[in-house]
Motif scaffolding. Structure first.
Motif, PDB file in Angstrom:
ATOM      1  N   HIS A  86     -13.333   1.520  10.256  1.00  0.00           N
ATOM      2  CA  HIS A  86     -14.020   0.290  10.620  1.00  0.00           C
ATOM      3  C   HIS A  86     -13.512  -0.843   9.728  1.00  0.00           C
ATOM      4  O   HIS A  86     -12.958  -0.600   8.658  1.00  0.00           O
ATOM      5  N   LEU A  87     -13.726  -2.063  10.190  1.00  0.00           N
ATOM      6  CA  LEU A  87     -13.255  -3.216   9.428  1.00  0.00           C
ATOM      7  C   LEU A  87     -14.315  -3.712   8.457  1.00  0.00           C
ATOM      8  O   LEU A  87     -14.033  -3.956   7.283  1.00  0.00           O
ATOM      9  N   ARG A  88     -15.563  -3.839   8.954  1.00  0.00           N
ATOM     10  CA  ARG A  88     -16.614  -4.390   8.100  1.00  0.00           C
ATOM     11  C   ARG A  88     -17.838  -3.492   7.988  1.00  0.00           C
ATOM     12  O   ARG A  88     -18.381  -3.330   6.915  1.00  0.00           O
ATOM     13  N   VAL A  89     -18.302  -2.919   9.098  1.00  0.00           N
ATOM     14  CA  VAL A  89     -19.484  -2.053   9.045  1.00  0.00           C
ATOM     15  C   VAL A  89     -19.201  -0.767   9.801  1.00  0.00           C
ATOM     16  O   VAL A  89     -18.450  -0.756  10.785  1.00  0.00           O
ATOM     17  N   GLY A 291      -9.246  -8.575  13.410  1.00  0.00           N
ATOM     18  CA  GLY A 291      -8.261  -8.165  12.416  1.00  0.00           C
ATOM     19  C   GLY A 291      -6.913  -7.779  12.978  1.00  0.00           C
ATOM     20  O   GLY A 291      -6.034  -7.351  12.229  1.00  0.00           O
ATOM     21  N   ARG A 292      -6.708  -7.955  14.283  1.00  0.00           N
ATOM     22  CA  ARG A 292      -5.410  -7.634  14.877  1.00  0.00           C
ATOM     23  C   ARG A 292      -4.901  -8.865  15.623  1.00  0.00           C
ATOM     24  O   ARG A 292      -5.418  -9.202  16.678  1.00  0.00           O
ATOM     25  N   TYR A 413      -8.733  -3.365   4.214  1.00  0.00           N
ATOM     26  CA  TYR A 413      -9.587  -3.825   3.128  1.00  0.00           C
ATOM     27  C   TYR A 413      -9.349  -5.305   2.824  1.00  0.00           C
ATOM     28  O   TYR A 413     -10.278  -6.039   2.472  1.00  0.00           O
ATOM     29  N   THR A 414      -8.117  -5.757   2.951  1.00  0.00           N
ATOM     30  CA  THR A 414      -7.777  -7.157   2.697  1.00  0.00           C
ATOM     31  C   THR A 414      -8.414  -8.066   3.741  1.00  0.00           C
ATOM     32  O   THR A 414      -9.093  -9.045   3.429  1.00  0.00           O
ATOM     33  N   VAL A 415      -8.180  -7.732   5.009  1.00  0.00           N
ATOM     34  CA  VAL A 415      -8.709  -8.547   6.088  1.00  0.00           C
ATOM     35  C   VAL A 415     -10.239  -8.590   6.062  1.00  0.00           C
ATOM     36  O   VAL A 415     -10.846  -9.629   6.333  1.00  0.00           O
ATOM     37  N   ALA A 416     -10.855  -7.468   5.714  1.00  0.00           N
ATOM     38  CA  ALA A 416     -12.320  -7.404   5.686  1.00  0.00           C
ATOM     39  C   ALA A 416     -12.932  -8.333   4.650  1.00  0.00           C
ATOM     40  O   ALA A 416     -14.117  -8.667   4.736  1.00  0.00           O
ATOM     41  N   LYS A 417     -12.157  -8.775   3.677  1.00  0.00           N
ATOM     42  CA  LYS A 417     -12.684  -9.657   2.629  1.00  0.00           C
ATOM     43  C   LYS A 417     -12.792 -11.113   3.070  1.00  0.00           C
ATOM     44  O   LYS A 417     -13.511 -11.893   2.440  1.00  0.00           O
TER      45      LYS A 417
END
Length: 422
Positions: A86-89, A291-292, A413-417
């Motif tokens: 998952h990206l965030r949750v 994120g893509r 992890y980078t994009v999720a920030k």
């Protein structure tokens, strides 16, 4: 299993269960199907009569899954989707008819898996995969769309037999588990294919040595460039698809990668469910994935992409050259130290004017200094956190007269920030 870990109480929430899953197994990854298959049978998980599409590949899995989902939903089918990571949750991992299930549903699934596993040890991914399957079985679905986590043959997702198997691409990644040889990696990913069932390969340079082994198992994949193909129109505003039994022209240009759209169209042609051309067109227009290749208009504009290996970075660089040929790129990058950092950054170097590299937190996170060392002679700025790097890149872009595009990439992890930095 870690004998000191106790299962959460009956009233525990999702966060407690996720902490339990992380502590349950001595290793993060343990490839193999014996344990997960044992628990799957105890749970009586069986998708039938639903159709199953399983998607493997080094890159392109997420966008291919999304294309399949949006086109099938446009055709009126009930879909269940399982993706990772998952990206965030965590709730992002399971979608039913395009909607994420709430935390309480995931807790119910974890409780079911915990009861069924008895003394069988499961990794975080295996536990979550079985829980996702349990959730999908509770729904009256027409199609299960499953994204492989790592490899294919020994991945937990492969305990379910697909009606259509897809390999989107073959690149070098997860070297510690899959090796550094494309032929061996291709064999592992092709392990999702089943004898006598439909198989699709969207990788134009799929290792030829693997085909004879597949044919010996009565597996005869359809291949991009041989059995199906696609071409962008001269004006860059539409495209065409040529399948085994269909020809589609003037298709809308999607926001996600075009090669994966073609692969998804070929898979749907082989699926024994009718999908109208109108549904295909509508689904292509609706397909997007956080994120893509996610473009965000603002001051400045920025693009989010989870590219984290050379194969994905090469595609991203080509995309930037085609879509933003006149705009300089300021890149915000954080990576995991077990990735091919020099190879990934080398693919992006021709299109990046300035680099804003950051430490990525966690035991697997690489330091900004390691990324900077892989960029000799470049304009590089180091930061202790992704959010700080993003803020600095945005400020530099605002001060520039050339309207730079800020690119954020290197890891999920980078994009999720980034939302924290807005």
């Amino acid at each position: 299993m870690n004998a000191t870990v106790s299962a959460p109480s009956s009233t525990a929430g999702l966060d407690a269960w996720l902490r339990y899953l992380e502590a349950l197994h001595p290793s993060e990854i343990e490839l193999g199907l014996e344990r997960v298959e044992r628990v799957r049978q105890r749970l009586a998980i069986d998708p039938a009569p639903a159709q199953v599409i399983t998607v493997a590949g080094t890159n392109g899995k997420g966008s291919t899954v999304r294309y399949l989902e949006t086109m099938l939903r446009a055709a009126g089918y009930r879909t269940g989707v399982y993706i990772s990571p998952h990206l965030r949750v965590y709730e992002e991992r399971v979608r039913v008819n395009g909607v994420q299930l709430d935390a309480g549903e995931h807790v119910r699934a974890f409780q079911a898996v915990e009861q069924a596993r008895q003394d069988t040890s499961l990794t975080y991914f295996e536990f979550g995969t079985l829980a996702a399957f349990w959730l999908m079985q509770q729904q009256a679905l027409d199609v299960w769309i499953l994204e492989v986590g790592l490899g294919g043959r020994l991945d937990a997702v492969n305990c379910i037999d697909p009606d259509v198997g897809i390999v989107t691409s073959v690149g070098i990644d997860h070297i510690g588990f899959l090796g550094d040889d494309r032929t061996g990696i291709a064999r592992e990913k092709a392990g999702i294919f089943r004898p006598g069932k439909a198989a699709v390969i969207g990788e134009p340079d799929f290792p030829a040595e693997v085909f004879s082994a597949l044919a010996a198992r009565d597996i005869h994949p359809v291949r991009v460039g041989t059995d199906f193909d696609y071409q962008l129109a001269a004006d860059g505003q539409s495209w065409r698809f040529s399948g085994r039994h269909s020809q589609l022209h003037d298709l809308p240009l999607p926001s996600l990668p075009l090669p994966n759209a073609a692969t998804a169209l070929m898979a749907l042609e082989l699926l024994p469910l009718p999908v109208s051309e109108q549904a295909l067109r509508q689904g292509l227009l609706c397909a997007s994935e956080a994120g893509r290749l996610q473009f965000v208009a603002g001051d400045p504009d920025y693009l989010l992409d989870v590219a984290h290996n050379p194969h994905a970075a090469a595609f991203l660089a080509n995309y930037l050259q085609q879509r933003f040929p006149q705009r300089p790129v300021f890149a915000v990058v954080g990576m995991l130290k077990d990735k091919d950092i020099p190879g990934t950054l080398a693919e992006l170097t021709p299109v990046v004017e300035r680099w804003f590299v950051a430490d990525l937190e966690g035991p697997r996170g690489a330091a900004a200094a390691e990324l900077a060392a892989a960029l000799p002679g470049a304009s590089v700025h180091e930061f202790p956190a992704v959010t700080a790097a993003f803020q600095a890149a945005c400020q530099a872009a605002r001060e520039s007269d050339s309207q730079p595009l800020v690119l954020v990439c290197g890891s999920f992890y980078t994009v999720a920030k980034i939302p924290e930095a807005e």
